[in-house]
Write a protein that holds these residues in place. Structure first.
Motif, mmCIF file in Angstrom:
data_model
loop_
_atom_site.group_PDB
_atom_site.id
_atom_site.type_symbol
_atom_site.label_atom_id
_atom_site.label_comp_id
_atom_site.label_asym_id
_atom_site.label_seq_id
_atom_site.Cartn_x
_atom_site.Cartn_y
_atom_site.Cartn_z
ATOM 1 N N LYS A 123 19.737 7.532 -6.890
ATOM 2 C CA LYS A 123 18.833 8.535 -6.319
ATOM 3 C C LYS A 123 18.068 9.212 -7.468
ATOM 4 O O LYS A 123 17.991 8.667 -8.570
ATOM 5 N N LYS A 139 10.676 16.253 4.866
ATOM 6 C CA LYS A 139 9.982 15.528 3.798
ATOM 7 C C LYS A 139 9.655 14.096 4.238
ATOM 8 O O LYS A 139 8.534 13.625 4.022
ATOM 9 N N SER A 140 10.606 13.423 4.854
ATOM 10 C CA SER A 140 10.371 12.026 5.263
ATOM 11 C C SER A 140 9.213 11.948 6.257
ATOM 12 O O SER A 140 8.343 11.071 6.153
ATOM 13 N N ALA A 188 21.391 -0.354 2.987
ATOM 14 C CA ALA A 188 20.857 0.492 4.064
ATOM 15 C C ALA A 188 19.817 1.412 3.443
ATOM 16 O O ALA A 188 20.157 2.324 2.700
ATOM 17 N N SER A 189 18.539 1.147 3.688
ATOM 18 C CA SER A 189 17.489 1.960 3.067
ATOM 19 C C SER A 189 16.269 2.051 3.977
ATOM 20 O O SER A 189 15.594 1.053 4.245
ATOM 21 N N ALA A 190 15.998 3.276 4.418
ATOM 22 C CA ALA A 190 14.807 3.491 5.255
ATOM 23 C C ALA A 190 13.536 3.310 4.437
ATOM 24 O O ALA A 190 12.486 2.967 4.984
ATOM 25 N N ARG A 224 5.241 10.343 5.795
ATOM 26 C CA ARG A 224 4.760 9.328 6.731
ATOM 27 C C ARG A 224 3.516 9.809 7.470
ATOM 28 O O ARG A 224 2.576 9.022 7.692
ATOM 29 N N THR A 282 10.197 8.091 -2.312
ATOM 30 C CA THR A 282 9.645 7.747 -0.996
ATOM 31 C C THR A 282 8.170 7.406 -1.129
ATOM 32 O O THR A 282 7.689 6.429 -0.541
ATOM 33 N N ILE A 319 22.667 10.674 3.782
ATOM 34 C CA ILE A 319 22.720 10.153 2.417
ATOM 35 C C ILE A 319 22.303 11.208 1.382
ATOM 36 O O ILE A 319 22.848 11.256 0.289
ATOM 37 N N ASP A 320 21.359 12.081 1.749
ATOM 38 C CA ASP A 320 20.903 13.093 0.787
ATOM 39 C C ASP A 320 21.778 14.350 0.797
ATOM 40 O O ASP A 320 21.544 15.270 0.012
HETATM 41 C C1 S3P Z 1 14.102 8.430 2.670
HETATM 42 C C2 S3P Z 1 15.150 7.550 2.705
HETATM 43 C C3 S3P Z 1 16.383 7.711 1.894
HETATM 44 C C4 S3P Z 1 16.517 9.128 1.349
HETATM 45 C C5 S3P Z 1 15.215 9.638 0.778
HETATM 46 C C6 S3P Z 1 14.135 9.659 1.840
HETATM 47 C C7 S3P Z 1 12.910 8.157 3.494
HETATM 48 O O1 S3P Z 1 16.332 6.826 0.791
HETATM 49 O O2 S3P Z 1 17.519 9.164 0.350
HETATM 50 O O3 S3P Z 1 15.378 10.943 0.259
HETATM 51 O O4 S3P Z 1 12.072 9.080 3.691
HETATM 52 O O5 S3P Z 1 12.787 7.034 3.986
HETATM 53 P P1 S3P Z 1 16.785 5.281 0.913
HETATM 54 O O6 S3P Z 1 15.813 4.614 1.765
HETATM 55 O O7 S3P Z 1 16.757 4.779 -0.500
HETATM 56 O O8 S3P Z 1 18.144 5.303 1.485
#
Ligand code: S3P
Length: 456
Positions: free
Chosen positions: A357, A31-32, A176-178, A36, A105, A329-330
């Motif tokens: 979440k 999914k991530s 910590a968050s991507a 992107r 996201t 994290i998920d």
């Molecule tokens: C994601 C980052 C995570 C994750 C989310 C997808 C992403 O969230 O929980 O399902 O694609 O960058 P956070 O950035 O809030 O940790």
């Protein structure tokens, strides 16, 4: 806001133990990476091809948004998505509100991407997304000169207005968050100068890998103490790319744990992304004594992938180090199910982020496990779970679980039902379509008993 999801009724599902799970499956694309690939395609002039894109609702919402921002996106007859982008600086102002459904996201990354342009963009979503905090993105974007106007507490709907000239910033992530890192990087693409982000704990690096592949000048340098600094030079010319999306480890987690929890099971999930910043769950399961193996490891599309085989196992309790949290994290909801079926008391800590979440996952898991007859203590930042001790003493089950608009809560408790003494029902399975539309049919293919029940 999406008041009534697709105007349909809740769809309960019930899972029960019984059949031996066996077979080989491929889970849908990550999914991530899918979000992107679609969004970054918009930022290159020309055609970006995406093979294996996840066609779940969340990614569809991203695709609908990039169309409104001026891009073209079509699926060809072979299943490849072709994104025709407009390039950095070329986005159009959408003529209507962007509906992001359940997808954090989508909204967070697009706030950075659209905010890097002198246009006004309004985001909305469903009730779950309207509860989620957006200040974590709005604060650094504000430092770059982007105006974010939301409801109280910076909740959706939010209108983002980009300035004529954007400032590069140096920003230390407080969580910590991507998603936050990626929002800043996407805005930074439009800034004249170098944007620097300090990450106390490294988070998934797909944004960096994919932008680098498209020609961006982006580097990361490790810091003493485990963190890193990421540097991006603004205003690159991105090249269109061909992305091959590997299978989503966060989706693979469900059939893998289902196999571990059911006696005699033997399940292989092929083509799973095992990027170390995503693979914390597999390390935990191995430490719990799981019969799990990663075979045929190879590189594809800038990621390491493997075929993962899991067999019914007697699991032991675990206390994962909190610094592993970002890499899984998920996966805590499904790890909590594994812990409930293991021997001994597990302690899952350092997880305050789970409260924001798609649902408050600590509360949802604590309530659901208690309803299933498992002793669990909910802490501010985690869960302590008294495992039932394996297949000889399965969790009681026999409950209906409130899934709270959260796909991963729904799938976790359906897996629990496959290992429980009495069936487990989830009150609504519709959210599963956000990330793993084929979940039920793939689980049926492995022999799982997951059935619709008539709502009374
Ligand atoms: C994601 C980052 C995570 C994750 C989310 C997808 C992403 O969230 O929980 O399902 O694609 O960058 P956070 O950035 O809030 O940790």
């Amino acid at each position: 806001m999406t008041e009534n999801r697709h105007d349909s009724q809740p769809q309960p599902l019930t899972a029960r133990a019984g059949n031996r799970l066996s077979g080989t499956i491929a889970v849908p694309g990550d999914k991530s990476i899918s979000h992107r690939a679609a969004m970054f395609g918009l930022l290159a002039v020309g055609e970006t091809c995406v093979d294996g894109l996840l066609e779940g609702e969340d990614v569809r919402n991203s695709i609908a948004a990039i169309r409104k921002l001026g891009g073209h996106a079509e699926r060809d007859g072979t299943g490849i998505w072709r994104i025709n982008g407009v390039g950095i600086g070329g986005l159009c102002e959408p003529d209507s509100v962007l509906e992001m459904g359940n997808s954090g996201t989508s909204v967070r990354l697009l706030m950075g991407l659209a905010g890097g342009h002198p246009i006004r963009t309004t985001f909305t979503g469903d009730a779950s997304l309207h509860r989620r905090p957006m200040a974590r993105v709005a604060t650094p974007l504000g430092m770059m000169g982007i105006d974010c106007a939301g409801r109280q507490g910076m909740r959706l709907p939010i209108t983002v207005t980009g300035p004529q000239e954007l400032l590069p910033i140096r920003y230390e992530l407080p969580v910590a968050s991507a998603q936050v890192k990626s929002a800043i990087l996407l805005a930074g693409l439009s800034a004249a100068g170098v944007t620097e982000i300090i990450e106390p704990e490294p988070t998934r690096d797909h944004t960096e890998t994919m932008l680098r592949h498209m020609g961006a000048d982006i580097s990361s340098e490790k810091l003493s103490g485990g963190g890193q600094i990421i540097r991006l030079s603004g205003q690159p010319e991105l090249r269109p790319a061909h992305f091959t999306v590997p299978g989503d480890p966060s989706s693979a987690a469900f059939p893998i744990v289902a196999a571990l929890l059911t006696p005699g099971a033997d399940v292989t999930v092929t083509n799973v992304c095992i990027n170390p910043l995503r693979a914390g769950l597999f390390a935990c399961l191995a430490e719990m004594g799981a019969d799990i193996s990663l075979e045929n490891q190879r590189r594809a599309g800038g990621e390491t992938i493997a075929d993962i085989t899991a067999r019914g196992s007697a699991l032991k309790a675990i206390a994962p180090p909190p610094e592993r949290a970002a890499s899984m994290i998920d996966e805590y909801p499904i790890l909590a199910i594994a812990a409930a079926c293991a021997e001994g008391t597990s302690s899952l800590r350092g997880l305050a982020e789970l409260r924001v979440k798609e649902s408050d996952r600590l509360a949802a898991m604590a309530q659901g496990l208690s309803a299933c007859g498992v002793k669990v203590t909910e802490l501010e930042d985690g869960l302590v779970i008294e495992g039932r001790g394996g297949t000889a003493t399965p969790i009681p089950g026999g409950a209906t679980i409130a899934t709270q608009m959260d796909h991963r809560i729904a799938m976790s408790f359906l897996v629990a039902g496959l290992a429980a003494k009495s069936p487990v029902t989830v009150d609504d399975s519709r959210m599963i379509a956000t990330s793993f539309p084929d979940f039920v049919s793939l689980m049926h293919g492995l022999g799982a008993s997951i059935e619709t029940i008539e709502a009374s």
